[in-house]
Design an enzyme around this catalytic site. Structure first.
Site, PDB file in Angstrom:
ATOM      1  CG  MET A   1      65.951-102.223  61.454  1.00 41.46           C
ATOM      2  SD  MET A   1      66.554-102.502  59.789  1.00 41.46           S
ATOM      3  CE  MET A   1      65.987-101.007  58.983  1.00 41.46           C
ATOM      4  CB  CYS A   2      59.709-102.846  60.873  1.00 37.97           C
ATOM      5  SG  CYS A   2      60.453-101.926  59.508  1.00 37.97           S
ATOM      6  CB  VAL A   3      59.765-106.426  65.039  1.00 42.28           C
ATOM      7  CG1 VAL A   3      59.280-107.043  66.338  1.00 42.28           C
ATOM      8  CG2 VAL A   3      59.310-107.263  63.846  1.00 42.28           C
TER       9      VAL A   3
ATOM     10  CB  THR B   1      55.708-101.824  65.180  1.00 38.85           C
ATOM     11  OG1 THR B   1      56.027-101.327  63.864  1.00 38.85           O
ATOM     12  CG2 THR B   1      54.209-102.048  65.305  1.00 38.85           C
TER      13      THR B   1
END
Length: 196
Positions: free
Chosen positions: A120-122, A125
């Site tokens: 998700m966030c890793v 980004t």
């Protein structure tokens, strides 16, 4: 997978917050993640690299709701010109935040991305950092996630390690995915030239 990379100028520590690395709700690999991210932060500071702690502002009632104990960052922040906290509300730490401008203003051309959650966030980004023409290093042992539970008619349970591997795989075309955080090295950013 890359084994040796040239130094990077910034470290993005994504969502290493207490709710995810402590207590009953901790990631299966929380101890490893905390150890690797702490080492990366220590070495980035020593080299004068920019350290950016990304802090997710979760929904009301969520484990990472702002102001709750679970929302707090796990690692100590040495706030200053080369170490900052950026709060976000989306998976992508660049979306509706000052991260892109900060990296540009600091003269950062290369970043290492670590933290959670891998898929998700890793991943989000890291993908945006690549799209913005930053060289991206993703140390495989410094990001983690949760197991995906079984879903009848869809799949058996998927272990967290497999989820992390699948999340990193598509990034390997455009980013340096290195097996060990210990192989990531740092250097201070080169300040951008003043405009006349």
């Amino acid at each position: 997978m890359t084994t040796h990379t040239s130094p990077v100028q910034a470290l993005l520590v994504v969502d290493v917050q207490r709710a995810f690395v402590r207590g009953d709700g901790a990631l299966p690999e929380a101890a490893r993640l905390v150890d690797r991210t702490a080492d990366l932060i220590t070495r980035a500071r020593a080299a004068g690299a920019l350290v950016v702690h990304i802090q997710n502002d979760g929904a009301t009632g969520g484990d990472d709701e702002p102001g709750t104990p679970g929302w707090e960052l796990h690692h100590h922040v040495e706030a200053g010109p080369t170490e900052v906290v950026i709060r976000k509300t989306h998976d992508d730490a660049f979306q509706e935040t000052s991260l892109g401008g900060l990296l540009t203003a600091s003269g950062v051309a290369s970043v290492a991305v670590c933290g959670l959650m891998s898929e998700m966030c890793v991943q989000a980004t890291a993908r945006t950092a690549v799209a913005l023409d930053h060289r991206v290093v993703l140390p495989y042992d410094a990001h983690a996630t949760y197991d995906i539970p079984a879903e009848p008619g869809i799949s058996e349970a998927v272990p967290a390690g497999v989820v992390s591997r699948v999340a990193a795989w598509p990034l390997s075309r455009d980013a340096d995915v290195t097996a060990r955080a210990a192989d990531v090295t740092f250097t201070a950013p080169t300040a951008p030239a003043a405009r006349g």
